[in-house]
Design an enzyme around this catalytic site. Structure first.
Site, short mmCIF file in Angstrom:
data_model
loop_
_atom_site.label_atom_id
_atom_site.label_comp_id
_atom_site.label_asym_id
_atom_site.label_seq_id
_atom_site.Cartn_x
_atom_site.Cartn_y
_atom_site.Cartn_z
N LYS A 65 -13.18 29.77 24.92
CA LYS A 65 -12.43 30.65 24.01
C LYS A 65 -11.24 29.96 23.34
O LYS A 65 -10.86 30.31 22.23
CB LYS A 65 -11.96 31.90 24.76
CG LYS A 65 -13.09 32.84 25.10
CD LYS A 65 -12.58 34.12 25.72
CE LYS A 65 -13.74 35.06 25.97
NZ LYS A 65 -13.28 36.39 26.39
N ASP A 101 -11.61 40.95 21.89
CA ASP A 101 -11.39 41.36 23.27
C ASP A 101 -10.29 42.43 23.38
O ASP A 101 -10.47 43.47 24.01
CB ASP A 101 -10.98 40.17 24.15
CG ASP A 101 -12.16 39.25 24.45
OD1 ASP A 101 -13.30 39.74 24.53
OD2 ASP A 101 -11.93 38.03 24.60
#
Ligand code: NAP
Length: 283
Positions: A65, A101
Site C-alpha cells: 500500500k 479504506d
C-alpha cells in the site's frame, strides 16, 4: 470485459474476488478478477506483467500500500492524505492511485447509523489499518481519540503521525484490562483493530467486563469479519450495545473501488445489502 486483480503477499485467503465479484455481478459488469501473489519488493516485476495482461485496475493489500507510491503517475487527494493506496486504475497507460479504506470505514459506519465526527473514539491496536482510521477519525473531527496497543510505543507513534497532520486530542496507552476499563467508560465508538478473536489465530480477549463500563448508546465496531460475530461482538450484543463487524468496511471499500473502476455512479445504500447477502449465502 473489465480486467481486474488484487495483489499482495499472502494473497491466498483474500476475500477481494468474492466481494468485487458480488458487486460487479449486481452491476451487470463483465469482468475478470485474478489474485496475484506479489512479494515485498515485487512491484517492479508486477507492473510490466499487468501492462502485458491488459489489467485495467488492481487492489493492493499488504505489503504494497505504501511501496506503490513512487510507481504512480497520479495520486488522488485521499490517498495523499494517508500516504497509502489500496486501488490503482490504469487510465491511458497512466497509473492512478486511490485510497478507499478510510472512506469505506466511514461509509460502513453510516450504513449502521453511526459516525466518528464529534465522538470519543477508542481504538485497540496500532497496525496499518489503525494509522488510516485514527487519521480519518481526526479528519472527521472526533472529540477524542485514544489508541491502546500491546506495544504502547507503536500507539504513541500513530498519535504522533496523526498530530503532524491534523490538530486533534489524542492519547496512547498500553492495551490491558485496566486501561480498557478506564477508557471504555467514556467512549462512544470502540474500534477493535487487532487480530484478537479472528478465526485461526487462537488468541482472544479473556475478559469482557470492560464492556459493562460502556455507555448504553456506544458502538462496538470489530474489524474482524471471520467469524461474522466475534466473542467480543457477542458479549457486547448481550449487554445491549450496538455492534458492527468488519464486513461493512470490507464491502464499502470495495464498492468505492468499483465505482472508480467502472465509472458508474451507483448508490452505496442500494448495492451494499445485495453484496452483503451474496457473501452470506456463499459462506
Ligand atoms: P497489523 O498491521 O498486523 O497490526 C496488528 C495489530 O494488532 C498490532 O497493533 C498488534 O500489536 C496487535 N496485535 C496482534 N496480536 C495481538 C494480540 N495477540 N494481542 C493484542 N494485540 C495484538 O494488522 P492491521 O492491518 O492493522 O489489521 C488489524 C486487524 O484489522 C486485523 O484483524 C485485520 O484482519 C483487520 N482488518 C479488517 C479490515 C476490514 O476491511 N474489515 C481491513 C483491514 C484490517 P503490536 O503492535 O504489539 O504487535
Amino acid at each position: 470485459m473489465l480486467k481486474l486483480a488484487v495483489i499482495g503477499d499472502p494473497i491466498e485467503h483474500s476475500f477481494s474476488p468474492q466481494v468485487h465479484g458480488a458487486a460487479l455481478d449486481a452491476l451487470g459488469v463483465a469482468y475478470t478478477y485474478q489474485k496475484v501473489r506479489v512479494p515485498a519488493g515485487g512491484l517492479a516485476d508486477f507492473l510490466p506483467y499487468a501492462r502485458a495482461e491488459g489489467i485495467e485496475g488492481f487492489n493492493l493489500t499488504m505489503p504494497h500500500k505504501v511501496d506503490i507510491l513512487p510507481f504512480l503517475d497520479e495520486i488522488d487527494e485521499e490517498a495523499q492524505r494517508f500516504s497509502s493506496v489500496n486501488t490503482v486504475v490504469v487510465r491511458d497507460g497512466r497509473l492512478c492511485g486511490f485510497n478507499t479504506d478510510a472512506d469505506g470505514y466511514t461509509a460502513a459506519l453510516r450504513t449502521a447509523g453511526h459516525a466518528m465526527g464529534g465522538k470519543r473514539v477508542l481504538i485497540l491496536g496500532a497496525g496499518g489499518v489503525v494509522r488510516t482510521l485514527a487519521l480519518k477519525a481526526a479528519y472527521e473531527g472526533a472529540a477524542r481519540i485514544v489508541i491502546l496497543n500491546r506495544t504502547a510505543d507503536k500507539a504513541e507513534a500513530v498519535c504522533d503521525l496523526v498530530r503532524q497532520k491534523v490538530p486533534a486530542e489524542l492519547r496512547a496507552d498500553t492495551l490491558g484490562m485496566e486501561t480498557l476499563c478506564a477508557y471504555a467508560a467514556d467512549c462512544d465508538v470502540l474500534i477493535q483493530a487487532t487480530p484478537l478473536g479472528m478465526h485461526g489465530t487462537g488468541s482472544d480477549f479473556t475478559d469482557f467486563s470492560f464492556l459493562d463500563r460502556m455507555h448504553p448508546d456506544a458502538l462496538v465496531s470489530d474489524l474482524i469479519y471471520n467469524p461474522e460475530r466475534t466473542r467480543l461482538l457477542q458479549a457486547a450484543s448481550a449487554r445491549g450495545l450496538a455492534v458492527q463487524n468488519g464486513l461493512g468496511m470490507l464491502i464499502c471499500q470495495a464498492l468505492l473501488a468499483d465505482r472508480i473502476y467502472t465509472g458508474l455512479d451507483f448508490k452505496m445504500e442500494d448495492l451494499y445489502p445485495i453484496v452483503a447477502d451474496t457473501l452470506r449465502q456463499k459462506r
